[in-house]
Design a protein around this motif. Sequence first.
Motif, PDB file in Angstrom:
ATOM      1  N   ARG A 187       0.969  -1.313   0.093  1.00  0.00           N
ATOM      2  CA  ARG A 187      -0.052  -0.077   0.014  1.00  0.00           C
ATOM      3  C   ARG A 187       0.936   1.360  -0.040  1.00  0.00           C
ATOM      4  O   ARG A 187       0.342   2.183  -0.761  1.00  0.00           O
ATOM      5  CB  ARG A 187      -0.985  -0.015   1.137  1.00  0.00           C
ATOM      6  N   THR A 188       1.992   1.176   0.567  1.00  0.00           N
ATOM      7  CA  THR A 188       2.707   2.483   0.754  1.00  0.00           C
ATOM      8  C   THR A 188       3.522   2.689  -0.512  1.00  0.00           C
ATOM      9  O   THR A 188       4.143   3.699  -0.565  1.00  0.00           O
ATOM     10  CB  THR A 188       3.827   2.255   1.816  1.00  0.00           C
ATOM     11  N   GLN A 189       3.464   1.729  -1.599  1.00  0.00           N
ATOM     12  CA  GLN A 189       4.335   2.054  -2.548  1.00  0.00           C
ATOM     13  C   GLN A 189       3.468   2.687  -3.678  1.00  0.00           C
ATOM     14  O   GLN A 189       4.120   3.016  -4.882  1.00  0.00           O
ATOM     15  CB  GLN A 189       4.660   0.549  -3.189  1.00  0.00           C
ATOM     16  N   VAL A 190       2.231   2.917  -3.551  1.00  0.00           N
ATOM     17  CA  VAL A 190       1.292   3.242  -4.554  1.00  0.00           C
ATOM     18  C   VAL A 190       0.244   4.376  -4.149  1.00  0.00           C
ATOM     19  O   VAL A 190      -0.195   4.248  -3.013  1.00  0.00           O
ATOM     20  CB  VAL A 190       0.626   2.196  -5.416  1.00  0.00           C
ATOM     21  N   GLY A 191      -0.162   5.119  -5.115  1.00  0.00           N
ATOM     22  CA  GLY A 191      -1.326   5.996  -4.875  1.00  0.00           C
ATOM     23  C   GLY A 191      -2.436   5.713  -5.491  1.00  0.00           C
ATOM     24  O   GLY A 191      -2.379   4.970  -6.680  1.00  0.00           O
ATOM     25  N   LEU A 192      -3.709   5.703  -5.016  1.00  0.00           N
ATOM     26  CA  LEU A 192      -4.991   5.395  -5.711  1.00  0.00           C
ATOM     27  C   LEU A 192      -5.660   6.745  -6.175  1.00  0.00           C
ATOM     28  O   LEU A 192      -6.009   7.427  -5.589  1.00  0.00           O
ATOM     29  CB  LEU A 192      -5.917   4.492  -4.772  1.00  0.00           C
ATOM     30  N   ALA A 193      -5.845   6.715  -7.541  1.00  0.00           N
ATOM     31  CA  ALA A 193      -6.908   7.685  -8.310  1.00  0.00           C
ATOM     32  C   ALA A 193      -8.116   6.945  -8.704  1.00  0.00           C
ATOM     33  O   ALA A 193      -8.235   5.768  -9.379  1.00  0.00           O
ATOM     34  CB  ALA A 193      -6.089   8.175  -9.387  1.00  0.00           C
ATOM     35  N   VAL A 194      -9.216   7.307  -8.319  1.00  0.00           N
ATOM     36  CA  VAL A 194     -10.196   6.952  -8.796  1.00  0.00           C
ATOM     37  C   VAL A 194     -11.261   7.682  -9.728  1.00  0.00           C
ATOM     38  O   VAL A 194     -11.469   8.810  -9.438  1.00  0.00           O
ATOM     39  CB  VAL A 194     -11.306   6.889  -7.370  1.00  0.00           C
ATOM     40  N   GLU A 195     -11.555   7.197 -10.764  1.00  0.00           N
ATOM     41  CA  GLU A 195     -12.256   7.630 -11.854  1.00  0.00           C
ATOM     42  C   GLU A 195     -13.474   6.879 -11.985  1.00  0.00           C
ATOM     43  O   GLU A 195     -13.509   5.902 -12.583  1.00  0.00           O
ATOM     44  CB  GLU A 195     -11.370   7.524 -13.254  1.00  0.00           C
ATOM     45  N   CYS A 196     -14.604   7.682 -11.503  1.00  0.00           N
ATOM     46  CA  CYS A 196     -15.954   6.896 -11.496  1.00  0.00           C
ATOM     47  C   CYS A 196     -17.007   7.786 -11.988  1.00  0.00           C
ATOM     48  O   CYS A 196     -16.914   9.126 -11.782  1.00  0.00           O
ATOM     49  CB  CYS A 196     -15.944   6.570  -9.871  1.00  0.00           C
ATOM     50  N   GLY A 197     -18.082   7.241 -12.145  1.00  0.00           N
ATOM     51  CA  GLY A 197     -19.358   7.775 -12.673  1.00  0.00           C
ATOM     52  C   GLY A 197     -20.423   7.701 -11.553  1.00  0.00           C
ATOM     53  O   GLY A 197     -21.323   8.789 -11.548  1.00  0.00           O
ATOM     54  N   ASP A 198     -20.155   7.287 -10.557  1.00  0.00           N
ATOM     55  CA  ASP A 198     -21.163   7.199  -9.310  1.00  0.00           C
ATOM     56  C   ASP A 198     -21.134   8.037  -8.206  1.00  0.00           C
ATOM     57  O   ASP A 198     -22.064   7.928  -7.215  1.00  0.00           O
ATOM     58  CB  ASP A 198     -21.356   5.554  -8.783  1.00  0.00           C
ATOM     59  N   ALA A 199     -19.845   8.715  -8.138  1.00  0.00           N
ATOM     60  CA  ALA A 199     -19.709   9.712  -6.896  1.00  0.00           C
ATOM     61  C   ALA A 199     -20.179  11.259  -7.562  1.00  0.00           C
ATOM     62  O   ALA A 199     -19.709  11.581  -8.640  1.00  0.00           O
ATOM     63  CB  ALA A 199     -18.260   9.782  -6.595  1.00  0.00           C
ATOM     64  N   ARG A 200     -20.982  11.694  -6.802  1.00  0.00           N
ATOM     65  CA  ARG A 200     -21.625  13.117  -7.237  1.00  0.00           C
ATOM     66  C   ARG A 200     -21.992  14.030  -5.900  1.00  0.00           C
ATOM     67  O   ARG A 200     -21.687  15.111  -5.984  1.00  0.00           O
ATOM     68  CB  ARG A 200     -22.904  12.959  -7.834  1.00  0.00           C
ATOM     69  N   GLU A 201     -22.060  13.561  -4.780  1.00  0.00           N
ATOM     70  CA  GLU A 201     -22.465  14.099  -3.527  1.00  0.00           C
ATOM     71  C   GLU A 201     -21.175  14.003  -2.541  1.00  0.00           C
ATOM     72  O   GLU A 201     -20.219  13.472  -2.787  1.00  0.00           O
ATOM     73  CB  GLU A 201     -23.511  13.441  -2.756  1.00  0.00           C
ATOM     74  N   VAL A 202     -21.061  15.063  -1.740  1.00  0.00           N
ATOM     75  CA  VAL A 202     -20.084  15.481  -0.958  1.00  0.00           C
ATOM     76  C   VAL A 202     -19.727  14.071  -0.025  1.00  0.00           C
ATOM     77  O   VAL A 202     -18.335  13.675   0.126  1.00  0.00           O
ATOM     78  CB  VAL A 202     -20.172  16.714   0.245  1.00  0.00           C
ATOM     79  N   HIS A 203     -20.809  13.560   0.299  1.00  0.00           N
ATOM     80  CA  HIS A 203     -20.770  12.331   1.274  1.00  0.00           C
ATOM     81  C   HIS A 203     -19.888  11.157   0.279  1.00  0.00           C
ATOM     82  O   HIS A 203     -19.178  10.323   1.013  1.00  0.00           O
ATOM     83  CB  HIS A 203     -21.911  11.673   1.466  1.00  0.00           C
ATOM     84  N   HIS A 204     -20.374  11.105  -0.952  1.00  0.00           N
ATOM     85  CA  HIS A 204     -19.562  10.113  -1.617  1.00  0.00           C
ATOM     86  C   HIS A 204     -18.184  10.348  -1.705  1.00  0.00           C
ATOM     87  O   HIS A 204     -17.523   9.393  -1.662  1.00  0.00           O
ATOM     88  CB  HIS A 204     -20.432  10.145  -3.186  1.00  0.00           C
ATOM     89  N   MET A 205     -17.665  11.485  -2.022  1.00  0.00           N
ATOM     90  CA  MET A 205     -16.305  11.878  -1.931  1.00  0.00           C
ATOM     91  C   MET A 205     -15.832  11.778  -0.803  1.00  0.00           C
ATOM     92  O   MET A 205     -14.433  11.123  -0.566  1.00  0.00           O
ATOM     93  CB  MET A 205     -16.182  13.518  -2.394  1.00  0.00           C
ATOM     94  N   ALA A 206     -16.319  11.901   0.399  1.00  0.00           N
ATOM     95  CA  ALA A 206     -15.509  11.801   1.769  1.00  0.00           C
ATOM     96  C   ALA A 206     -15.466  10.093   1.940  1.00  0.00           C
ATOM     97  O   ALA A 206     -14.234   9.840   2.646  1.00  0.00           O
ATOM     98  CB  ALA A 206     -16.552  12.385   2.624  1.00  0.00           C
ATOM     99  N   LEU A 207     -16.190   9.555   1.688  1.00  0.00           N
ATOM    100  CA  LEU A 207     -16.130   8.012   1.837  1.00  0.00           C
ATOM    101  C   LEU A 207     -14.998   7.491   0.977  1.00  0.00           C
ATOM    102  O   LEU A 207     -14.187   6.778   1.444  1.00  0.00           O
ATOM    103  CB  LEU A 207     -17.484   7.286   1.426  1.00  0.00           C
ATOM    104  N   LEU A 208     -14.827   7.784  -0.360  1.00  0.00           N
ATOM    105  CA  LEU A 208     -14.066   7.248  -1.200  1.00  0.00           C
ATOM    106  C   LEU A 208     -12.533   7.584  -0.668  1.00  0.00           C
ATOM    107  O   LEU A 208     -11.664   6.804  -0.629  1.00  0.00           O
ATOM    108  CB  LEU A 208     -14.127   8.007  -2.635  1.00  0.00           C
TER     109      LEU A 208
END
Length: 208
Positions: A81-102
Amino acid sequence: DEGEHPDLASYVVRGLFPVGGGGKALGTALDAIFIDVSKAIEGGARIIVLSDRGSDANNASIPSLLLTSAVHHHLIRTRQRTQVGLAVECGDAREVHHMALLIGYGAGVLNPYLAFESIEDMIQEGLHELGDMDPHKAVTNYIKSCGKGVLKVMSKMGVSTVASYTGAQIFEAVGLGEELIKKYFTGTVSRLSGIGLDEIAEGVRLRH
């Protein structure tokens, strides 16, 4: 340009599964993604892009929170896990809570592309009196509001930096089954039992 920054080499993972296969197909797809991500890291990837683009009649998008958390915990178990960063490209995130959870479940970068495209489409169609607004300005406003919203969530939880919040999963699950929590949302508090991959896959199928 990755050629100029080899230490930031990226690898795109397609977060899709055969929608007709139910929970078994969803689980199999996640297991295959785990192997794919680990091999990419061994090959030098330092940014993993989890993308749900490319769905079609037969292949549906894995819910972004499930995909993000599942990969995050897989990499913790494999000590990568410490070797890499995660970028998330998604169509289902739209609200602040969705962003906070991700972010709370491991995402370091978010690209809610469908939200951006929806804003641009609303302006083009003149909906909600947005017809005169510059699309770039509207998307910028949306990004700014989401950022402020996530900061508000963090402050309510007593977290002062995004680095401390990323992957901290300071949440309690409601309605998720024990097996699902143990494998894909490891460590999350869940006082009630609930659904598993079968129910999630069925929900995706209905929306798909």
